[in-house]
Design a protein around this motif. Sequence first.
Motif, PDB file in Angstrom:
ATOM      1  N   ARG A 175       0.850  -1.195   0.000  1.00 47.78           N
ATOM      2  CA  ARG A 175       0.000   0.000   0.000  1.00 47.78           C
ATOM      3  C   ARG A 175       0.883   1.241   0.000  1.00 47.78           C
ATOM      4  O   ARG A 175       2.090   1.169   0.222  1.00 47.78           O
ATOM      5  CB  ARG A 175      -0.897   0.020   1.250  1.00 47.78           C
ATOM      6  CG  ARG A 175      -1.940  -1.093   1.294  1.00 47.78           C
ATOM      7  CD  ARG A 175      -2.800  -0.951   2.549  1.00 47.78           C
ATOM      8  NE  ARG A 175      -3.953  -1.818   2.504  1.00 47.78           N
ATOM      9  CZ  ARG A 175      -3.982  -3.053   2.984  1.00 47.78           C
ATOM     10  NH1 ARG A 175      -2.898  -3.557   3.530  1.00 47.78           N
ATOM     11  NH2 ARG A 175      -5.081  -3.788   2.902  1.00 47.78           N
ATOM     12  N   TRP A 232      -5.525   0.504  11.795  1.00 51.37           N
ATOM     13  CA  TRP A 232      -4.975  -0.753  11.295  1.00 51.37           C
ATOM     14  C   TRP A 232      -4.585  -1.595  12.499  1.00 51.37           C
ATOM     15  O   TRP A 232      -3.968  -1.080  13.442  1.00 51.37           O
ATOM     16  CB  TRP A 232      -3.736  -0.499  10.439  1.00 51.37           C
ATOM     17  CG  TRP A 232      -4.018   0.087   9.095  1.00 51.37           C
ATOM     18  CD1 TRP A 232      -4.023   1.407   8.758  1.00 51.37           C
ATOM     19  CD2 TRP A 232      -4.331  -0.634   7.910  1.00 51.37           C
ATOM     20  NE1 TRP A 232      -4.327   1.558   7.435  1.00 51.37           N
ATOM     21  CE2 TRP A 232      -4.523   0.317   6.873  1.00 51.37           C
ATOM     22  CE3 TRP A 232      -4.476  -1.988   7.602  1.00 51.37           C
ATOM     23  CZ2 TRP A 232      -4.832  -0.043   5.577  1.00 51.37           C
ATOM     24  CZ3 TRP A 232      -4.791  -2.350   6.309  1.00 51.37           C
ATOM     25  CH2 TRP A 232      -4.978  -1.392   5.306  1.00 51.37           C
ATOM     26  N   GLN A 257     -10.955 -12.474  11.648  1.00 47.29           N
ATOM     27  CA  GLN A 257      -9.851 -11.561  11.360  1.00 47.29           C
ATOM     28  C   GLN A 257      -9.219 -10.999  12.620  1.00 47.29           C
ATOM     29  O   GLN A 257      -8.058 -10.582  12.602  1.00 47.29           O
ATOM     30  CB  GLN A 257     -10.339 -10.392  10.492  1.00 47.29           C
ATOM     31  CG  GLN A 257     -10.793 -10.796   9.092  1.00 47.29           C
ATOM     32  CD  GLN A 257     -12.284 -11.068   9.037  1.00 47.29           C
ATOM     33  OE1 GLN A 257     -12.832 -11.689   9.958  1.00 47.29           O
ATOM     34  NE2 GLN A 257     -12.946 -10.627   7.972  1.00 47.29           N
ATOM     35  N   HIS A 302      -5.458  -5.928   9.220  1.00 49.19           N
ATOM     36  CA  HIS A 302      -6.793  -5.592   8.729  1.00 49.19           C
ATOM     37  C   HIS A 302      -7.088  -4.139   9.091  1.00 49.19           C
ATOM     38  O   HIS A 302      -6.550  -3.598  10.071  1.00 49.19           O
ATOM     39  CB  HIS A 302      -7.864  -6.505   9.335  1.00 49.19           C
ATOM     40  CG  HIS A 302      -7.663  -7.960   9.002  1.00 49.19           C
ATOM     41  ND1 HIS A 302      -7.958  -8.485   7.766  1.00 49.19           N
ATOM     42  CD2 HIS A 302      -7.182  -8.979   9.750  1.00 49.19           C
ATOM     43  CE1 HIS A 302      -7.673  -9.778   7.770  1.00 49.19           C
ATOM     44  NE2 HIS A 302      -7.196 -10.103   8.950  1.00 49.19           N
ATOM     45  N   TYR A 303      -7.949  -3.526   8.291  1.00 46.39           N
ATOM     46  CA  TYR A 303      -8.319  -2.128   8.504  1.00 46.39           C
ATOM     47  C   TYR A 303      -9.712  -2.077   9.103  1.00 46.39           C
ATOM     48  O   TYR A 303     -10.686  -2.534   8.487  1.00 46.39           O
ATOM     49  CB  TYR A 303      -8.275  -1.362   7.184  1.00 46.39           C
ATOM     50  CG  TYR A 303      -8.467   0.127   7.334  1.00 46.39           C
ATOM     51  CD1 TYR A 303      -7.653   0.876   8.176  1.00 46.39           C
ATOM     52  CD2 TYR A 303      -9.462   0.796   6.623  1.00 46.39           C
ATOM     53  CE1 TYR A 303      -7.811   2.245   8.311  1.00 46.39           C
ATOM     54  CE2 TYR A 303      -9.632   2.167   6.745  1.00 46.39           C
ATOM     55  CZ  TYR A 303      -8.796   2.879   7.592  1.00 46.39           C
ATOM     56  OH  TYR A 303      -8.963   4.238   7.731  1.00 46.39           O
ATOM     57  N   ASP A 319     -11.730  -4.193   6.398  1.00 45.29           N
ATOM     58  CA  ASP A 319     -11.217  -4.265   5.024  1.00 45.29           C
ATOM     59  C   ASP A 319     -12.293  -3.888   4.000  1.00 45.29           C
ATOM     60  O   ASP A 319     -12.408  -4.478   2.923  1.00 45.29           O
ATOM     61  CB  ASP A 319     -10.663  -5.658   4.709  1.00 45.29           C
ATOM     62  CG  ASP A 319      -9.485  -6.016   5.601  1.00 45.29           C
ATOM     63  OD1 ASP A 319      -8.790  -5.095   6.046  1.00 45.29           O
ATOM     64  OD2 ASP A 319      -9.289  -7.217   5.862  1.00 45.29           O
ATOM     65  N   SER A 364     -12.887   2.246   1.434  1.00 47.00           N
ATOM     66  CA  SER A 364     -12.287   1.349   0.440  1.00 47.00           C
ATOM     67  C   SER A 364     -10.984   1.921  -0.088  1.00 47.00           C
ATOM     68  O   SER A 364     -10.015   1.189  -0.323  1.00 47.00           O
ATOM     69  CB  SER A 364     -13.268   1.123  -0.709  1.00 47.00           C
ATOM     70  OG  SER A 364     -14.460   0.507  -0.243  1.00 47.00           O
ATOM     71  N   GLN A 420      -7.996   1.552   2.531  1.00 46.43           N
ATOM     72  CA  GLN A 420      -7.439   0.215   2.759  1.00 46.43           C
ATOM     73  C   GLN A 420      -7.054  -0.496   1.471  1.00 46.43           C
ATOM     74  O   GLN A 420      -6.654  -1.649   1.487  1.00 46.43           O
ATOM     75  CB  GLN A 420      -8.446  -0.639   3.542  1.00 46.43           C
ATOM     76  CG  GLN A 420      -9.773  -0.876   2.846  1.00 46.43           C
ATOM     77  CD  GLN A 420      -9.781  -2.106   1.975  1.00 46.43           C
ATOM     78  OE1 GLN A 420      -9.127  -3.091   2.296  1.00 46.43           O
ATOM     79  NE2 GLN A 420     -10.510  -2.043   0.875  1.00 46.43           N
ATOM     80  N   CYS A 462      -5.238  -2.016  -1.687  1.00 46.59           N
ATOM     81  CA  CYS A 462      -3.891  -2.451  -2.025  1.00 46.59           C
ATOM     82  C   CYS A 462      -3.484  -1.863  -3.372  1.00 46.59           C
ATOM     83  O   CYS A 462      -4.314  -1.648  -4.257  1.00 46.59           O
ATOM     84  CB  CYS A 462      -3.809  -3.975  -2.089  1.00 46.59           C
ATOM     85  SG  CYS A 462      -4.011  -4.797  -0.493  1.00 46.59           S
ATOM     86  N   ALA A 486      -9.871  -6.853  -2.263  1.00 46.18           N
ATOM     87  CA  ALA A 486      -8.454  -6.475  -2.329  1.00 46.18           C
ATOM     88  C   ALA A 486      -7.771  -6.987  -3.592  1.00 46.18           C
ATOM     89  O   ALA A 486      -6.593  -6.702  -3.810  1.00 46.18           O
ATOM     90  CB  ALA A 486      -7.710  -7.013  -1.113  1.00 46.18           C
TER      91      ALA A 486
END
Length: 915
Positions: A315, A390, A454, A461-462, A477, A539, A542, A544, A567
Amino acid sequence: LKQILSLSLSLSLSLSLSLSLSLSLTHFLTPPSSSFFSTVNKHKPWIETSYHGVITENMDTVLLDPPLVALDKDAPVPYAGEICAFKIHGQEAPFEAVVLNRTSGEGVLRAKGPVDCETQKEYTFIIQAYDCGAEASGASWKKSHKAVVHIQVDDVNEFSPVFREPMYHASAMEGKIYDSILQVEAWDQDCSPQYSQICNYDIVTSNTPFAIDRNGNIRNTERLSYDKKQRYKVMVTAFDCGQKRATESVAVHIDVKPVCKPGWQGWNKQVDYEPGTGSKQLFPKMHLETCDGPLSAVRAMVELQTSHIGKGCDRETYSEKSMQKLCGAASGSTDLLPAPSISTNWTASLLTDSGRDSDLIFNFDGRQAANVPEQVVPQNLTDQFTIATWMKHGPSPGLRAEKETLLCNSDKTEMNRHHYSLYVHNCRLVFLLRRDFTQVDTFRPAEFHWKLEQICDKEWHYYVINVEFPAVTLFVDGVTYEPYLVTDDWPIHPSSIDTQLTVGACWQGHYRLLYTFFRGSLSGLTIRPGRIETQKVISCLQACKEGLDIHSLESLGKDIKFHFNPAQSVLVMEGEDLESVNTAMAKVSYINSRQFPTAGLRQLHITTTVQCFGEDICISIPDIKALVMVLPPSEPRITIAGSDQLVRPAADLRGSMGVAPFKELRITSTVTKGDGVPGVLEAMHNLDYCDVLVIGEELNPEQESLEIHHSSLMGKHLDATNSTSGISIYGVDSMAHYEEALRQVRYRNWRPATLSNRRFRLTCSELNGRYTSNEFNLEVSLVHNAAPVEHVNHMAVQSQYMRSVHHPLMVHSMNLSFKHISPPTGTPPAATVVVVICIAALVCIVVLGIYRLHSTHQDSSKSEEDGAKDPEMDWDDSTLTITVNPMEVRGHYTKEFPEKALPTLGLLEWLGLND
């Protein structure tokens, strides 16, 4: 009777002896006549009827059986009883017969030239013997009957075996023992069976699981394995029966064929990815082998595993505030875990992990926490606010897991009430929100519970909690989760007790200690009061920058179904036709959109299920593990350049605008390219902060400041903060925008009497410190109360506190040249206008003065006669300073008008111009 017979015999012998003696005497005493000789050579020579001979090739003598001897009954009569020649007839035989002894008739058979067995192995011809005839002249030779001669050529082992093929190739199925995998064959040019036949073969290569017999059949001595070795190269030689070895060995390639196993074939275990190349196919030649199974459907899942990179994948590593601005988030968020600095020192004691591509990560080991200063804590949390962070967390140690607090706002003293907190308990995420009685006085929702895998999977994870009281929504996420349990509670009674906001633990005000420490990693913990975050912004925050892709998506068949996770790290494809699935898998690609991606390995994991007609799963396909190697990018070199010395009058600092220290600043970035054509190229990319630090004593806020006007940041993704240590401009934006902003930074000092200079240091960064610039140092020197200096020519002497000017503007008028210098850097626009007006007025005055002086000189005699001056021409020039171009009127003005040579520090210097 015996006596009579003996007497008769004696008489006969006597008569014969007498006759012979008489003939002899007659021969010697009387010359012979031709009629006599013709009657003497009355017999033909005699030889055997057949001969058998042997000759070794490349030799010249033939061994005959029986020996070559000719006899003549006319012997011992000379000539008639002697042998003079042997003659050969037929087949143009390469032999000749030579008489060794004419009397005894002995001869020998010889070869005329080299005899080669490979050309002809046997010879058959006719031979005859000839006597010497009836007289010395050799007339009337008589020849014998014809005899047949058979000669065999013996072979010599002069040739080596030669293989019939230059190379042999065969294949063998793994796990099987063969009697013969293949047969090699050699031959020999020698003519004899002894030397032309191959009697033995041998394998030259050592330590091979193969053997060869005398007929050239190669077999394996052990079961072959495709996984162990896919191809063998064996060198083989041959020997003839004379044990002569082949000059060159032959190579035999044996491929090991795997037993038909269902699975993916034709893929590479590692794929190299070069930054900036866009999308790259991972398996361009991969296909699925099903061993002709009657399949009805294929489902393949490709997973890109990047949990070891930064916060779960590649990221952007800009600061949290910069990322929020890039993603269009509302302003007003408070970063509770900023990078440690002078102004944000409450995180200095925490353990950080900034080695992973400059991601600012805080590690909590269950013993550390940070108290957020009161002036930083948001005080106006309403019914709407957002908490985001995070988090990387694993199961708590021990049988009975304890609470682990991420964020806690509790009473600072006297009591232990929790106003709001976020904590993990038994792999459940719990958010506590206790309202005050001043806001609500009924039994209301207070605790919100989520149970998710998670939370304890040890992966990044966010988490975003959107509060629209009484509703609370969790995003993990980018995916929405509603609480599985909501607990109600009474509001908190109002009190005058201050609160303490703590990260990594909870503060007990009554006992004045921390407890329920957090064990895990946090990054980017923020609170935004008054507004909730949108799905689009979540979105974006987080998202990628690397993931899976499908190259040439439009070329996929309609019968292929595919699906990406949010992702884009997991791709699922389904199809009924095997060929379509193979085509689709060949288009699976990897993409990384970062300009400077994190170098290193990424794992790929492919799982496949195959369905057959009438069965759920009929063929088992092994999983595939491969790697994507992201190559290191060409790192940029950020360079800050400009004038490092600035000299200004102290009065300039007292103005409302102060001075601009970085007016001539220039920021460039270059990268070195090593592939293709090496060289240095200028790269355009973003910066994320620039810091101007004061070197030496900090700024005294009572008399000086370093600031930038808000209008200078308008239209840019930039913000600025300043303190007594300096000023920081931050935000993800272009280098050009940073240049513009830094040039507008102003230094003011409204009490500069005791100040001689100020030194500043400027540094800029890209990707949150991953790439930093050089340290650019600048010194601002002040000049106090410059004393006037007497000079006739001001243009040759420059004021000590003014900077040199690179582009002067020349104004010419009436043979006088005035040099106009732009006002000092930092002069307000209004002052510039005043200076321009004053200069224009000065030019007019000088022109008018020269004209009047000239008129005065021309009319001086007339003035003396009249005895008085014209009142209009009598003007006072005692306070006017005129600077004359020395190139045009050097010395002329003072010679003609000595009384007009006034001090030079006049109106021009009063206007601030040193020329």
